[in-house]
Design a protein around this motif. Structure first.
Motif, PDB file in Angstrom:
ATOM      1  N   LEU A 192       0.867  -1.294   0.062  1.00 54.61           N
ATOM      2  CA  LEU A 192      -0.124  -0.094   0.062  1.00 54.61           C
ATOM      3  C   LEU A 192       0.814   1.237   0.042  1.00 54.61           C
ATOM      4  CD1 LEU A 192      -3.065   0.866   0.203  1.00 54.61           C
ATOM      5  CD2 LEU A 192      -3.113   0.694   2.458  1.00 54.61           C
ATOM      6  N   ASP A 193       0.592   2.092  -0.967  1.00 58.25           N
ATOM      7  CA  ASP A 193       1.328   3.294  -1.095  1.00 58.25           C
ATOM      8  C   ASP A 193       0.403   4.290  -0.299  1.00 58.25           C
ATOM      9  OD1 ASP A 193       1.909   6.000  -1.737  1.00 58.25           O
ATOM     10  OD2 ASP A 193       1.766   5.777  -4.095  1.00 58.25           O
ATOM     11  N   CYS A 194       0.948   4.696   0.891  1.00 58.79           N
ATOM     12  CA  CYS A 194       0.380   5.766   1.609  1.00 58.79           C
ATOM     13  C   CYS A 194       0.694   7.168   1.433  1.00 58.79           C
ATOM     14  CB  CYS A 194       0.443   5.344   3.152  1.00 58.79           C
ATOM     15  SG  CYS A 194      -0.608   3.560   3.414  1.00 58.79           S
ATOM     16  N   GLY A 195       0.343   7.921   0.623  1.00 57.50           N
ATOM     17  CA  GLY A 195       0.775   9.325   0.475  1.00 57.50           C
ATOM     18  C   GLY A 195       0.054  10.273   1.322  1.00 57.50           C
ATOM     19  N   SER A 196      -1.212  10.405   1.401  1.00 56.29           N
ATOM     20  CA  SER A 196      -1.793  11.292   2.541  1.00 56.29           C
ATOM     21  C   SER A 196      -3.253  10.590   2.833  1.00 56.29           C
ATOM     22  CB  SER A 196      -2.470  12.581   1.840  1.00 56.29           C
ATOM     23  OG  SER A 196      -3.010  12.264   0.669  1.00 56.29           O
ATOM     24  N   TRP A 197      -3.847  10.782   3.965  1.00 58.66           N
ATOM     25  CA  TRP A 197      -4.878  10.059   4.560  1.00 58.66           C
ATOM     26  C   TRP A 197      -6.021  10.072   3.590  1.00 58.66           C
ATOM     27  CZ3 TRP A 197      -5.896   6.100   7.479  1.00 58.66           C
ATOM     28  CH2 TRP A 197      -7.197   5.678   7.934  1.00 58.66           C
ATOM     29  N   LYS A 198      -6.872   9.213   3.247  1.00 62.61           N
ATOM     30  CA  LYS A 198      -7.848   9.056   2.611  1.00 62.61           C
ATOM     31  C   LYS A 198      -8.868   7.943   3.114  1.00 62.61           C
ATOM     32  CE  LYS A 198      -5.571   9.110  -1.936  1.00 62.61           C
ATOM     33  NZ  LYS A 198      -4.271   9.056  -1.419  1.00 62.61           N
ATOM     34  N   PRO A 199     -10.105   8.261   3.231  1.00 61.29           N
ATOM     35  CA  PRO A 199     -11.011   7.418   4.059  1.00 61.29           C
ATOM     36  C   PRO A 199     -10.884   6.013   3.782  1.00 61.29           C
ATOM     37  CG  PRO A 199     -12.215   9.417   3.461  1.00 61.29           C
ATOM     38  CD  PRO A 199     -10.869   9.529   2.774  1.00 61.29           C
ATOM     39  N   GLN A 200     -10.890   5.606   2.363  1.00 64.57           N
ATOM     40  CA  GLN A 200     -10.782   4.497   2.177  1.00 64.57           C
ATOM     41  C   GLN A 200      -9.601   3.476   2.702  1.00 64.57           C
ATOM     42  OE1 GLN A 200     -10.950   6.828   0.278  1.00 64.57           O
ATOM     43  NE2 GLN A 200      -9.784   6.704  -1.729  1.00 64.57           N
ATOM     44  N   TYR A 201      -8.536   4.276   3.219  1.00 63.97           N
ATOM     45  CA  TYR A 201      -7.519   3.561   4.100  1.00 63.97           C
ATOM     46  C   TYR A 201      -7.913   2.856   5.182  1.00 63.97           C
ATOM     47  CZ  TYR A 201      -3.756   5.375   1.201  1.00 63.97           C
ATOM     48  OH  TYR A 201      -2.969   5.804   0.108  1.00 63.97           O
ATOM     49  N   LYS A 202      -9.082   2.927   5.671  1.00 58.58           N
ATOM     50  CA  LYS A 202      -9.740   2.316   6.813  1.00 58.58           C
ATOM     51  C   LYS A 202     -10.107   0.503   6.466  1.00 58.58           C
ATOM     52  CE  LYS A 202     -12.064   6.059   9.267  1.00 58.58           C
ATOM     53  NZ  LYS A 202     -13.370   6.704   9.490  1.00 58.58           N
ATOM     54  N   GLN A 203     -10.552   0.600   5.121  1.00 58.73           N
ATOM     55  CA  GLN A 203     -10.605  -0.651   4.650  1.00 58.73           C
ATOM     56  C   GLN A 203      -9.183  -1.117   3.739  1.00 58.73           C
ATOM     57  OE1 GLN A 203     -13.928   1.133   2.146  1.00 58.73           O
ATOM     58  NE2 GLN A 203     -14.616  -0.821   2.463  1.00 58.73           N
ATOM     59  N   LEU A 204      -8.442  -0.209   3.548  1.00 64.69           N
ATOM     60  CA  LEU A 204      -7.462  -1.016   2.703  1.00 64.69           C
ATOM     61  C   LEU A 204      -6.044  -1.505   3.780  1.00 64.69           C
ATOM     62  CD1 LEU A 204      -6.994   1.519  -0.214  1.00 64.69           C
ATOM     63  CD2 LEU A 204      -7.547  -0.833  -0.428  1.00 64.69           C
ATOM     64  N   ILE A 205      -5.886  -0.520   4.718  1.00 59.52           N
ATOM     65  CA  ILE A 205      -4.832  -0.922   5.540  1.00 59.52           C
ATOM     66  C   ILE A 205      -4.748  -2.491   6.384  1.00 59.52           C
ATOM     67  CG2 ILE A 205      -3.795  -0.654   7.594  1.00 59.52           C
ATOM     68  CD1 ILE A 205      -4.059   2.469   7.010  1.00 59.52           C
ATOM     69  N   PRO A 206      -6.085  -2.834   6.667  1.00 63.69           N
ATOM     70  CA  PRO A 206      -5.860  -4.222   7.224  1.00 63.69           C
ATOM     71  C   PRO A 206      -5.803  -5.237   6.180  1.00 63.69           C
ATOM     72  CG  PRO A 206      -7.918  -3.025   8.016  1.00 63.69           C
ATOM     73  CD  PRO A 206      -7.262  -2.173   6.900  1.00 63.69           C
TER      74      PRO A 206
END
Length: 291
Positions: free
Chosen positions: A161-175
């Motif tokens: 996962l490329d985490c550039g800046s926080w986006k709401p969808q990261y709640k689903q993507l990070i796990p």
């Protein structure tokens, strides 16, 4: 050995100007002719992977518009096989205006979020077509990305996962991610510093993470073990896309080095630093020498 890397996310058209100094308010300045380039986090990562690997697969939503031929030429020149999430449907391009200092490579970027899409291809179809050994997502187009990350995880394909800046969808993507490579601007809710970010990722199931900090040493965490990767001092001409190239190079070296996380980071940092010695996001390619 050639690897199958699948990169999913944003494609942009970048219009880049170089200036000796940034203008004050309400002033016009003349520059040289701008660079007009194809960019975007996943796209630039795919370019780096492709030139190290002799090919990459990109999943993005470019659709049909006045830039379609320009984008297609760039993909062909850079050994990118694209799977278009919007097919031949009309789709406005994402534009980015970039103003870069000719003195130290610092830049300002003006851009916008892509339009919501209805993907014409499913995650299962993407994995069947690409048969990837690694998947990178940049967080854009969650309409497709979340399903792709979930399906890849089910099939034991490493998800980066490329985490550039926080986006709401990261709640689903990070796990759903095995690895997260972040910029120092990435601050999830409740995080106040970089240690908080590392803890947040670890507590959400990401066992391998890294945070790039420009010219400062990259920091990483590998299953609880923390460390740093040295960033070589160099004359920076232009840092546009350097973080993206770091991600693409990491994916290549992670496969080449048999999932050696720290060593892959070291090689990727060297590669990203190398790209900063040249203007724009493509001129480094002419100087690239791959072992």
């Amino acid at each position: 050995m050639k690897y199958a890397g699948l990169f999913a996310g944003l494609t942009t058209v970048d219009i880049q100007y170089f200036v000796d100094q940034f203008p004050p308010a309400n002033k016009k300045i003349k520059t040289g002719a701008p660079e007009i380039l194809v960019g975007g986090p996943a796209t630039n990562a795919a370019v780096a992977f492709a030139w190290l690997n002799d090919g990459a697969i990109l999943v993005s939503a470019t659709g049909k518009n006045s830039f379609s031929d320009f984008i297609a030429r760039d993909f062909k020149q850079n050994k990118i096989q694209q799977i278009n999430l919007t097919g031949s449907l009309e789709c406005n391009p994402v534009l980015a205006s970039v103003v870069t200092s000719a003195v130290n490579g610092e830049r300002n970027i003006f851009t916008h979020h892509p339009e919501p899409i209805s993907p014409v291809v499913s995650a299962a179809e993407l994995l069947h077509q690409a048969k990837p050994q690694i998947v990178l997502l940049d967080g854009f187009y969650p309409e497709s990305g979340v399903e792709l990350a979930s399906k890849s995880r089910q099939e034991n394909i490493p998800v980066v996962l490329d985490c550039g800046s926080w986006k709401p969808q990261y709640k689903q993507l990070i796990p759903l991610a095995d690895i997260a490579i972040c910029s120092e601007d990435f601050l999830p809710p409740g995080c106040k510093n970089l240690n908080d970010v590392v803890d947040f990722l670890h507590n959400n199931g990401v066992r391998k993470s890294a945070i790039s900090r420009g010219e400062k040493n990259l920091i990483f965490c590998d299953s609880g073990r923390r460390g740093e990767v040295n960033v070589e001092k160099t004359q920076i001409v232009d840092s546009l896309g350097a973080g993206d190239f770091l991600h693409g190079a990491f994916c290549f070296y992670y496969l080449k080095l048999n999932f050696g996380f720290e060593e892959a980071l070291k090689q990727a940092v060297k590669f990203a630093t190398f790209t900063c010695r040249f203007k724009g996001t493509r001129s480094w390619i002419k100087q690239l020498k791959v072992d």
